[in-house]
Design a protein around this motif. Structure first.
Motif, PDB file in Angstrom:
ATOM      1  N   GLY A 126       0.820  -1.201   0.000  1.00 26.25           N
ATOM      2  CA  GLY A 126       0.000   0.000   0.000  1.00 26.25           C
ATOM      3  C   GLY A 126       0.855   1.253   0.000  1.00 26.25           C
ATOM      4  N   THR A 127       2.145   1.089   0.294  1.00 26.95           N
ATOM      5  CA  THR A 127       3.050   2.239   0.343  1.00 26.95           C
ATOM      6  C   THR A 127       4.441   1.775  -0.069  1.00 26.95           C
ATOM      7  OG1 THR A 127       4.202   3.780   1.807  1.00 26.95           O
ATOM      8  CG2 THR A 127       3.316   1.825   2.832  1.00 26.95           C
TER       9      THR A 127
ATOM     10  N   LYS B  92       8.395   1.070   6.737  1.00 29.52           N
ATOM     11  CA  LYS B  92       7.081   0.901   7.364  1.00 29.52           C
ATOM     12  C   LYS B  92       6.622  -0.544   7.363  1.00 29.52           C
ATOM     13  CE  LYS B  92       4.552   5.092   7.717  1.00 29.52           C
ATOM     14  NZ  LYS B  92       4.031   6.192   6.940  1.00 29.52           N
ATOM     15  N   PHE B  93       6.811  -1.228   6.241  1.00 34.69           N
ATOM     16  CA  PHE B  93       6.383  -2.618   6.159  1.00 34.69           C
ATOM     17  C   PHE B  93       7.572  -3.451   5.695  1.00 34.69           C
ATOM     18  CE2 PHE B  93       2.549  -0.155   5.757  1.00 34.69           C
ATOM     19  CZ  PHE B  93       1.680  -0.815   6.616  1.00 34.69           C
TER      20      PHE B  93
ATOM     21  N   GLY C  67      10.397   5.442  17.959  1.00 39.24           N
ATOM     22  CA  GLY C  67       9.657   5.011  19.150  1.00 39.24           C
ATOM     23  C   GLY C  67       8.754   3.812  18.891  1.00 39.24           C
ATOM     24  N   GLY C  68       9.200   2.909  18.056  1.00 37.05           N
ATOM     25  CA  GLY C  68       8.423   1.689  17.820  1.00 37.05           C
ATOM     26  C   GLY C  68       7.402   1.848  16.712  1.00 37.05           C
ATOM     27  N   LYS C  69       7.291   3.071  16.162  1.00 36.08           N
ATOM     28  CA  LYS C  69       6.290   3.333  15.130  1.00 36.08           C
ATOM     29  C   LYS C  69       6.649   2.623  13.825  1.00 36.08           C
ATOM     30  CE  LYS C  69       4.919   7.250  12.765  1.00 36.08           C
ATOM     31  NZ  LYS C  69       5.217   8.661  12.521  1.00 36.08           N
ATOM     32  N   LEU C  70       7.933   2.487  13.570  1.00 38.92           N
ATOM     33  CA  LEU C  70       8.364   1.840  12.330  1.00 38.92           C
ATOM     34  C   LEU C  70       8.886   0.433  12.632  1.00 38.92           C
ATOM     35  CD1 LEU C  70      10.254   4.899  10.825  1.00 38.92           C
ATOM     36  CD2 LEU C  70       8.051   4.000  10.087  1.00 38.92           C
ATOM     37  N   PRO C  71       8.247  -0.594  12.093  1.00 36.66           N
ATOM     38  CA  PRO C  71       8.634  -1.980  12.402  1.00 36.66           C
ATOM     39  C   PRO C  71      10.110  -2.273  12.109  1.00 36.66           C
ATOM     40  CG  PRO C  71       6.576  -1.931  11.199  1.00 36.66           C
ATOM     41  CD  PRO C  71       7.091  -0.534  11.215  1.00 36.66           C
TER      42      PRO C  71
ATOM     43  N   ALA D  97      12.909  -2.760  14.949  1.00 40.72           N
ATOM     44  CA  ALA D  97      13.229  -3.996  15.657  1.00 40.72           C
ATOM     45  C   ALA D  97      14.489  -4.655  15.098  1.00 40.72           C
ATOM     46  CB  ALA D  97      12.045  -4.957  15.575  1.00 40.72           C
TER      47      ALA D  97
ATOM     48  N   ASP E 149       4.001  10.789   3.793  1.00 41.34           N
ATOM     49  CA  ASP E 149       2.960  10.235   2.925  1.00 41.34           C
ATOM     50  C   ASP E 149       3.324  10.376   1.452  1.00 41.34           C
ATOM     51  OD1 ASP E 149       1.608   9.572   5.160  1.00 41.34           O
ATOM     52  OD2 ASP E 149       0.103  11.174   5.015  1.00 41.34           O
TER      53      ASP E 149
ATOM     54  N   LYS F 184       3.964   7.403  -1.499  1.00 43.87           N
ATOM     55  CA  LYS F 184       3.246   7.297  -2.781  1.00 43.87           C
ATOM     56  C   LYS F 184       4.203   7.296  -3.964  1.00 43.87           C
ATOM     57  CE  LYS F 184      -0.978   9.451  -1.192  1.00 43.87           C
ATOM     58  NZ  LYS F 184      -1.205  10.789  -0.659  1.00 43.87           N
TER      59      LYS F 184
ATOM     60  N   LEU G 147      -3.901 -13.183  17.358  1.00 46.58           N
ATOM     61  CA  LEU G 147      -2.897 -12.187  17.733  1.00 46.58           C
ATOM     62  C   LEU G 147      -3.126 -11.682  19.153  1.00 46.58           C
ATOM     63  CD1 LEU G 147      -2.761 -10.359  14.337  1.00 46.58           C
ATOM     64  CD2 LEU G 147      -0.790 -11.358  15.475  1.00 46.58           C
TER      65      LEU G 147
ATOM     66  N   GLN H 292       8.661 -17.387  11.684  1.00 47.71           N
ATOM     67  CA  GLN H 292       9.447 -16.876  10.562  1.00 47.71           C
ATOM     68  C   GLN H 292      10.875 -16.686  11.029  1.00 47.71           C
ATOM     69  OE1 GLN H 292       7.134 -13.425   9.823  1.00 47.71           O
ATOM     70  NE2 GLN H 292       5.749 -14.494   8.431  1.00 47.71           N
TER      71      GLN H 292
END
Lengths: 547, 306
Positions: free
Chosen positions: A80-81, A86-87, A160-164, A167, A215, A219, A431, A449
């Motif tokens: 989606g992005t 982000k993902f 702050g944990g907002k972006l996976p 980790a 954003d 895109k 979950l 995984q």
């Protein structure tokens, strides 16, 4: 009313339709060539430099032919992005790999090779210095500098944990731009996974990102990779065009279009009609039909081991006893499950939670052999001659026949005397329970995984005593000692041994019922060649050639 | 008169859209944690906690609800976490595909269903009428997904006449239309047949005939016009239904409409997308219903005055 003529006409029309549907296809079918898998032209394998010797890669060598043709790929889902931080799971991981680069990249053996950095050295146990490859351009023409690298890390580390992605780079304490082409990293302690973390972190252009905003960048992302995103329509299609100025050299195809085709039957049909060139997740029962239509079928082991996780922390539970957990492993015939329900396109797990492509995999470990008598005897010896009743939960619909598979597991266990109260739950419930152990039944289907490039650490961590209490199902001193030592061991060979020993302890302790490693099945038109089967969430479309 | 009607429509709209949104808000929040779904099975509890905080999911439910209402009044349904973009424009971008398919299906159904229904009512004993009955019942019995797969295998895979998926060229509209239209054709045909036959026996039809009017004038002005009212209602309901997206057809043909988008949103706990979808669909349904009500007035002057 005389209905006879109507019936005849109706019957005739239906017969004609069905006859056309079942008749052999009008186009001739050719036997496809075996899928050719090209090894990439990567730099010679250099061991992570514990010494201060810099490693240098030769300039990337690529074919000089211009990119040709367009490749259409049918996927169940598209990103989606285009924001690479982000993902981090497929399908986003596939896009990130094609559009962006990291300082290092993983080769087909999941070893780290120079990419945007042409060399690096370990200045001290916690300080690493990277020299950037000169002359690298982003897809908008901006030159890559150390400021972009620093920005790409700082953005994630301060999220702050907002972006996976955070980790994966958690141990990095500081990033400094020494000069235009030199970057220095400081870790909070010596980190044997450091180079693997660096290879998982994509670099974005600071100036462009700041101008576009988060954003806007999502895109219309810009990277240094072999393909540039020219269209990203959520839930519909992504269009990629070859980036001629890439430091990799140009890819083989000029254009790649990813289309969302959720329904597997539609992907299979579109592959047959030639409307698409590559299709994801082919249902096993379609393989024979595709092969006879001249379509290549490429099974790729998924970096995920399917298990039934046991909660071993409840004192009065039968699962607190090692013998019971082992007995449950002996009670299930994994090979039979793979052969019958997964049509042979998967492998039983070799008594461990990682596959052979993971650093730390122990080649000496064998699966628990199916032995129903032994299982019964072990249960009796452990104090359960009449077995017991236990709840098990799983989500279904993740791969073909999964529900039947879990039901078969339950029925094997009941043959050994353990009555399984099996319940299918929704992913959201799964979950919720997964992150709050008290809500979770003692047996819980979990796919682990392991990301081969991040080695066994990622999966083993789930069984560490340091897991938060809400997700800690197992804690064992012997395992913990090996696991903790592996996290501080900088020598790759010693570390490999520690991880293998940790895997051996897990097999013995059996904190889970080791089931199998799944395979994803890709379908490729006979015009397409060069796709490498990799289990690390990388889709090597830059190597694909279309005739 | 007109003002009262307008007020009635607006009140209805607010009640329906507001009620649906509130029910949805509660159902979605009772059914799972979007933060955990978004982070995925490999995420640590710390990351999920941070996401929950960021998405405002730690606030009490009533605060979340008022925030939702306040934003909804400004047509702001929040950002979709999957697309990291405002939800409403994403949903509106899917609407044209859905409306195109709905319009195509309804037009084809009217073009075939009207003549078939009228013919079979006026000449009930003819072979054609019997064929129409037989096909209508058969069409109602065929499951949509089965028909879709059959059409793909025949026209795309075997004959290679039509594309099997997508929505970029007019040819790609054909198979989805052929999948959805048979059911609506059958329903229009049977309802119009029934309705026309009922009107045929009315006194005013006999009077019109007795006056010596040409049979086709009687049919056009007196019979069909009166017989159309229940059929228009049916078409309105079906058009509204299709405008909410034909989920199975959209999925099988990868038709980028609003129905499959809504279902994906529900499965992914993408609250913003689900709420925006429901808002848009409710609005479209209300508009269509309004259109249907107004058309009654055109067909039957008595309705206009009441």
């Amino acid at each position: 009313m005389n209905v006879k003529p109507i019936r005849q006409i109706l019957a005739a029309s239906i017969l004609i339709l069905v006859a056309v549907a079942c008749a052999p296809a009008a186009t001739p079918t050719a036997v496809p060539p075996a899928p050719t898998v090209a090894r990439p032209t990567t730099a010679p394998n250099t061991a992570p430099a514990a010494t201060a010797a810099p490693t240098t890669a030769p300039a990337a060598t690529q074919a000089s032919t211009a990119p040709q043709g367009s490749l259409i790929v049918g996927l169940g889902n598209i990103p989606g992005t285009g924001d690479p931080h982000k993902f981090v799971a497929p399908p986003s991981a596939w896009l990130n790999y094609l559009v962006f680069d990291a300082l290092l990249e993983n080769d087909d053996k999941y070893e780290q090779q120079p990419a945007l950095a042409e060399s690096y050295k370990n200045v001290s146990p916690t300080v690493w210095e990277f020299k950037l490859r000169p002359g690298v351009k982003f897809q908008n023409g901006d030159a890559l500098t150390s400021a972009d690298v620093k920005f790409s890390f700082d953005r994630v580390l301060s999220s702050g944990g907002k972006l996976p992605q955070q980790a994966r780079v958690l141990t990095i304490a500081k990033v400094e731009a020494v000069d235009d082409l030199t970057v220095r990293f400081t870790t909070d302690k010596p980190d044997p996974l450091f180079l693997k973390r660096i290879a998982s972190h994509y670099i974005i252009p600071q100036k462009y990102f700041t101008a576009q905003g988060e954003d806007g960048f999502g895109k219309a992302p810009i990277g240094t990779g072999p393909f540039k995103v020219t269209e990203l329509t959520p839930d519909n299609q992504v269009v990629l065009e070859a980036f001629a100025g890439s430091w990799h050299g140009a890819p083989k195809v000029a254009k790649v279009v990813w289309k969302v085709i959720r329904e597997p039957a539609t992907r299979v049909n579109a592959l047959k009609t030639g409307e698409i060139d590559i299709a994801q997740a082919i249902p096993p029962d379609q393989i024979a039909g595709l092969k006879s239509a001249g379509i290549q079928v490429l099974p790729v082991a998924r970096a995920q081991v399917q298990t039934v996780a046991f909660n071993t922390t409840l004192k009065d539970s039968p699962l607190a006893k090692k013998e019971v957990r082992q007995a449950l492993n002996y009670a299930v015939d994994k090979q039979a499950l793979v052969d019958s329900l997964l049509t042979g396109f998967s492998n039983p797990a070799n008594g461990q939670i990682v596959g052979p492509d993971s650093f730390g995999y122990n080649p000496d470990l064998k699966p628990y052999a199916y032995d129903a008598k032994k299982a019964k005897q072990m249960l009796a010896d452990a104090g359960y001659p009449n077995g017991f009743t236990m709840k098990m939960e799983a989500t279904v619909g993740n791969f073909p026949n999964d529900k039947q598979l879990y039901e078969a597991v339950a029925s094997y266990l009941s043959e050994a005397g353990v009555k399984v109260d099996f319940k299918v739950i929704e992913l959201s419930v799964w979950l919720k329970e997964f992150y709050s152990l008290p809500d979770q039944p003692p047996m819980f289907v979990q796919g682990l995984q392991y990301l081969p490039f991040m080695d066994s650490d990622l999966s083993l961590a789930w069984y560490s005593c340091t897991q938060a209490e809400a997700t800690r199902r197992f804690c064992n001193d012997a395992f913990e000692a090996k696991f903790t030592a592996s996290r501080a061991e900088m020598d790759p060979q010693k570390r490999l041994k520690l991880l293998q020993e940790a895997n051996a302890i897990l097999r013995e302790e059996a904190p889970a019922l080791f089931l199998y490693q799944l395979s994803d099945i890709w379908g490729l038109s006979s015009k397409v060649s060069g796709l490498a089967p990799r289990s690390d969430a990388v889709l090597t479309l830059e190597r694909v050639v279309k005739k | 008169m007109l003002t009262r009607y307008a007020v009635k429509v607006v009140v209805q709209l607010v009640l329906v859209v507001g009620g649906v949104s509130t029910a949805l808000f509660l159902l979605l929040r009772l059914s799972g944690d979007p933060a955990a779904t978004m982070a995925g099975p490999a995420a640590s509890p710390q990351i999920i906690a941070a996401l929950r905080q960021q998405m405002g999911l730690n606030d009490p439910l009533w605060i979340q609800y008022f925030r939702f209402l306040e934003n909804a009044l400004r047509l702001d349904f929040g950002n979709s976490y999957r697309f990291t973009a405002p939800a409403l424009p994403l949903v509106l971008a899917r609407m044209p595909a859905t409306l195109l398919l709905a319009t195509s299906v309804v037009s084809v159904s009217i073009l075939i269903g009207f003549p078939a229904g009228i013919w079979s009512a006026v000449r009930p004993e003819s072979i054609a009428a019997r064929l129409i009955y037989g096909l209508s019942y058969a069409a109602q019995a065929i499951p949509g997904f089965w028909l879709a797969l059959l059409l793909i295998i025949v026209f795309a895979v075997r004959l290679r006449w039509l594309p099997s998926f997508g929505a970029e060229t007019p040819a790609q509209l054909l198979l989805p239309t052929l999948t959805l239209a048979p059911l609506l054709i059958a329903r229009i045909t049977l309802m119009l047949n029934d309705s026309v036959r009922r009107v045929l026996n009315e006194d005013y039809v006999r009077t019109a005939r007795a006056k010596g009017l040409l049979p086709r004038h009687v049919l056009a002005r007196h019979i069909i016009r009166n017989a159309l009212i229940p059929v228009v209602t049916l078409i309105g309901i079906e058009f509204a239904h299709l405008s909410g997206g034909a989920v199975i057809t959209e999925v099988i043909y990868s038709w980028p409409g609003v129905g499959s988008f809504l279902v994906e949103g529900v499965l992914a706990r993408d609250y913003a997308i689900v709420q925006a979808c429901v808002f848009v669909i409710a609005l479209v349904v209300m508009v269509i219903n309004l259109g249907v009500e107004l058309s009654y007035g055109l067909l039957d002057p008595r309705i206009r005055t009441t």
